[in-house]
Motif scaffolding. Sequence first.
Motif, PDB file in Angstrom:
ATOM      1  N   ASN A   3       0.806  -1.220   0.000  1.00 43.62           N
ATOM      2  CA  ASN A   3       0.000   0.000   0.000  1.00 43.62           C
ATOM      3  C   ASN A   3       0.833   1.261   0.000  1.00 43.62           C
ATOM      4  OD1 ASN A   3      -2.572  -1.146  -0.052  1.00 43.62           O
ATOM      5  ND2 ASN A   3      -2.442  -1.638   2.113  1.00 43.62           N
ATOM      6  N   ASN A   4       1.946   1.274   0.720  1.00 45.82           N
ATOM      7  CA  ASN A   4       2.708   2.525   0.768  1.00 45.82           C
ATOM      8  C   ASN A   4       3.691   2.608  -0.402  1.00 45.82           C
ATOM      9  OD1 ASN A   4       4.385   0.576   1.734  1.00 45.82           O
ATOM     10  ND2 ASN A   4       5.266   1.817   3.348  1.00 45.82           N
ATOM     11  N   PRO A   5       4.086   3.810  -0.765  1.00 43.43           N
ATOM     12  CA  PRO A   5       4.925   3.999  -1.957  1.00 43.43           C
ATOM     13  C   PRO A   5       6.249   3.237  -1.917  1.00 43.43           C
ATOM     14  CG  PRO A   5       4.070   6.103  -1.196  1.00 43.43           C
ATOM     15  CD  PRO A   5       3.693   5.091  -0.167  1.00 43.43           C
ATOM     16  N   GLY A   6       6.872   3.154  -0.752  1.00 44.41           N
ATOM     17  CA  GLY A   6       8.138   2.431  -0.645  1.00 44.41           C
ATOM     18  C   GLY A   6       7.982   0.958  -0.960  1.00 44.41           C
ATOM     19  N   ALA A   7       6.908   0.364  -0.468  1.00 45.41           N
ATOM     20  CA  ALA A   7       6.658  -1.055  -0.722  1.00 45.41           C
ATOM     21  C   ALA A   7       6.341  -1.297  -2.197  1.00 45.41           C
ATOM     22  CB  ALA A   7       5.524  -1.556   0.157  1.00 45.41           C
ATOM     23  N   LYS A   8       5.611  -0.364  -2.807  1.00 47.63           N
ATOM     24  CA  LYS A   8       5.300  -0.494  -4.236  1.00 47.63           C
ATOM     25  C   LYS A   8       6.573  -0.409  -5.079  1.00 47.63           C
ATOM     26  CE  LYS A   8       0.570   1.167  -4.004  1.00 47.63           C
ATOM     27  NZ  LYS A   8      -0.391   2.215  -4.356  1.00 47.63           N
ATOM     28  N   LYS A   9       7.463   0.497  -4.682  1.00 49.90           N
ATOM     29  CA  LYS A   9       8.735   0.631  -5.393  1.00 49.90           C
ATOM     30  C   LYS A   9       9.562  -0.642  -5.232  1.00 49.90           C
ATOM     31  CE  LYS A   9      12.862   3.465  -5.781  1.00 49.90           C
ATOM     32  NZ  LYS A   9      13.580   4.654  -5.291  1.00 49.90           N
ATOM     33  N   SER A  10       9.559  -1.200  -4.035  1.00 52.97           N
ATOM     34  CA  SER A  10      10.295  -2.439  -3.802  1.00 52.97           C
ATOM     35  C   SER A  10       9.800  -3.545  -4.720  1.00 52.97           C
ATOM     36  CB  SER A  10      10.158  -2.886  -2.349  1.00 52.97           C
ATOM     37  OG  SER A  10      10.828  -1.993  -1.509  1.00 52.97           O
ATOM     38  N   ILE A  11       8.499  -3.627  -4.898  1.00 46.26           N
ATOM     39  CA  ILE A  11       7.927  -4.649  -5.782  1.00 46.26           C
ATOM     40  C   ILE A  11       8.419  -4.445  -7.211  1.00 46.26           C
ATOM     41  CG2 ILE A  11       5.772  -5.409  -6.857  1.00 46.26           C
ATOM     42  CD1 ILE A  11       4.465  -5.050  -4.104  1.00 46.26           C
ATOM     43  N   ARG A  12       8.461  -3.183  -7.649  1.00 52.23           N
ATOM     44  CA  ARG A  12       8.948  -2.897  -9.009  1.00 52.23           C
ATOM     45  C   ARG A  12      10.419  -3.280  -9.146  1.00 52.23           C
ATOM     46  NH1 ARG A  12       6.269   2.053  -8.103  1.00 52.23           N
ATOM     47  NH2 ARG A  12       8.279   3.164  -8.001  1.00 52.23           N
ATOM     48  N   LYS A  13      11.218  -2.940  -8.139  1.00 54.81           N
ATOM     49  CA  LYS A  13      12.651  -3.252  -8.180  1.00 54.81           C
ATOM     50  C   LYS A  13      12.879  -4.761  -8.204  1.00 54.81           C
ATOM     51  CE  LYS A  13      15.207  -1.187  -5.141  1.00 54.81           C
ATOM     52  NZ  LYS A  13      15.630  -0.522  -3.894  1.00 54.81           N
ATOM     53  N   ILE A  14      12.144  -5.481  -7.374  1.00 50.49           N
ATOM     54  CA  ILE A  14      12.296  -6.937  -7.312  1.00 50.49           C
ATOM     55  C   ILE A  14      11.926  -7.568  -8.650  1.00 50.49           C
ATOM     56  CG2 ILE A  14      11.349  -9.024  -6.263  1.00 50.49           C
ATOM     57  CD1 ILE A  14      11.140  -7.336  -3.637  1.00 50.49           C
ATOM     58  N   ALA A  15      10.865  -7.060  -9.273  1.00 49.32           N
ATOM     59  CA  ALA A  15      10.442  -7.608 -10.567  1.00 49.32           C
ATOM     60  C   ALA A  15      11.527  -7.403 -11.623  1.00 49.32           C
ATOM     61  CB  ALA A  15       9.136  -6.957 -11.012  1.00 49.32           C
ATOM     62  N   ARG A  16      12.126  -6.201 -11.637  1.00 51.46           N
ATOM     63  CA  ARG A  16      13.196  -5.920 -12.595  1.00 51.46           C
ATOM     64  C   ARG A  16      14.395  -6.822 -12.347  1.00 51.46           C
ATOM     65  NH1 ARG A  16      12.242  -0.442 -12.154  1.00 51.46           N
ATOM     66  NH2 ARG A  16      13.842  -0.260 -10.543  1.00 51.46           N
ATOM     67  N   ARG A  17      14.792  -6.953 -11.086  1.00 53.92           N
ATOM     68  CA  ARG A  17      15.949  -7.750 -10.712  1.00 53.92           C
ATOM     69  C   ARG A  17      15.711  -9.218 -11.051  1.00 53.92           C
ATOM     70  NH1 ARG A  17      20.522  -6.980 -11.115  1.00 53.92           N
ATOM     71  NH2 ARG A  17      19.708  -4.887 -11.190  1.00 53.92           N
ATOM     72  N   THR A  18      14.487  -9.690 -10.847  1.00 55.95           N
ATOM     73  CA  THR A  18      14.140 -11.079 -11.151  1.00 55.95           C
ATOM     74  C   THR A  18      14.337 -11.369 -12.634  1.00 55.95           C
ATOM     75  OG1 THR A  18      12.558 -11.155  -9.333  1.00 55.95           O
ATOM     76  CG2 THR A  18      12.300 -12.803 -11.050  1.00 55.95           C
ATOM     77  N   GLU A  19      13.912 -10.445 -13.492  1.00 61.39           N
ATOM     78  CA  GLU A  19      14.085 -10.629 -14.930  1.00 61.39           C
ATOM     79  C   GLU A  19      15.564 -10.711 -15.302  1.00 61.39           C
ATOM     80  OE1 GLU A  19      11.845 -11.243 -17.392  1.00 61.39           O
ATOM     81  OE2 GLU A  19      10.528 -11.475 -15.665  1.00 61.39           O
ATOM     82  N   VAL A  20      16.368  -9.832 -14.722  1.00 57.33           N
ATOM     83  CA  VAL A  20      17.807  -9.829 -15.008  1.00 57.33           C
ATOM     84  C   VAL A  20      18.435 -11.142 -14.554  1.00 57.33           C
ATOM     85  CG1 VAL A  20      19.998  -8.737 -14.386  1.00 57.33           C
ATOM     86  CG2 VAL A  20      18.019  -7.328 -14.946  1.00 57.33           C
ATOM     87  N   ASN A  21      18.065 -11.587 -13.356  1.00 56.59           N
ATOM     88  CA  ASN A  21      18.636 -12.824 -12.821  1.00 56.59           C
ATOM     89  C   ASN A  21      18.206 -14.043 -13.626  1.00 56.59           C
ATOM     90  OD1 ASN A  21      20.035 -11.434 -10.869  1.00 56.59           O
ATOM     91  ND2 ASN A  21      18.550 -11.830  -9.258  1.00 56.59           N
ATOM     92  N   LYS A  22      16.970 -14.033 -14.118  1.00 53.96           N
ATOM     93  CA  LYS A  22      16.505 -15.139 -14.969  1.00 53.96           C
ATOM     94  C   LYS A  22      17.358 -15.223 -16.228  1.00 53.96           C
ATOM     95  CE  LYS A  22      11.568 -15.578 -14.021  1.00 53.96           C
ATOM     96  NZ  LYS A  22      10.227 -15.313 -14.586  1.00 53.96           N
ATOM     97  N   ALA A  23      17.645 -14.066 -16.826  1.00 57.64           N
ATOM     98  CA  ALA A  23      18.459 -14.041 -18.037  1.00 57.64           C
ATOM     99  C   ALA A  23      19.868 -14.550 -17.744  1.00 57.64           C
ATOM    100  CB  ALA A  23      18.519 -12.619 -18.598  1.00 57.64           C
ATOM    101  N   ARG A  24      20.418 -14.161 -16.597  1.00 62.47           N
ATOM    102  CA  ARG A  24      21.765 -14.612 -16.246  1.00 62.47           C
ATOM    103  C   ARG A  24      21.795 -16.117 -16.015  1.00 62.47           C
ATOM    104  NH1 ARG A  24      22.747  -9.500 -12.812  1.00 62.47           N
ATOM    105  NH2 ARG A  24      23.838  -8.215 -14.307  1.00 62.47           N
ATOM    106  N   ARG A  25      20.783 -16.643 -15.328  1.00 63.66           N
ATOM    107  CA  ARG A  25      20.725 -18.082 -15.090  1.00 63.66           C
ATOM    108  C   ARG A  25      20.595 -18.842 -16.406  1.00 63.66           C
ATOM    109  NH1 ARG A  25      18.520 -17.388 -10.083  1.00 63.66           N
ATOM    110  NH2 ARG A  25      16.513 -16.795 -10.928  1.00 63.66           N
ATOM    111  N   SER A  26      19.832 -18.279 -17.326  1.00 56.97           N
ATOM    112  CA  SER A  26      19.667 -18.896 -18.633  1.00 56.97           C
ATOM    113  C   SER A  26      20.996 -18.928 -19.387  1.00 56.97           C
ATOM    114  CB  SER A  26      18.621 -18.118 -19.433  1.00 56.97           C
ATOM    115  OG  SER A  26      18.498 -18.653 -20.720  1.00 56.97           O
TER     116      SER A  26
END
Length: 89
Positions: A3-26
């Motif tokens: 609900n709060n802006p910091g938590a929403k930003k964290s979700i966006r950051k985690i999603a971006r990082r997850t994509e990068v890490n998936k590509a690296r693992r691949s």
Amino acid sequence: MANNPGAKKSIRKIARRTEVNKARRSRIRTFVRRFEEALQAGDAGGARTAFTEAQSELMRAVGKGVLHKNTGARKVSRLAAQLKKLSVA
């Protein structure tokens, strides 16, 4: 749900990082697969170059935090043992 802006930003950051890490693992899997294919073919020279590339990619992933240090070392060690077995045979 966040609900709060910091938590929403964290979700966006985690999603971006997850994509990068998936590509690296691949990428890691691709380089390891190339090495294993060279082993299956019995191509010692090709396996040696593929091992060097796979080792580099694994250690890069360790540096980026995708893999734990010991996991990377263990995988490289096992690949090196397979390469040595091919060289001896």
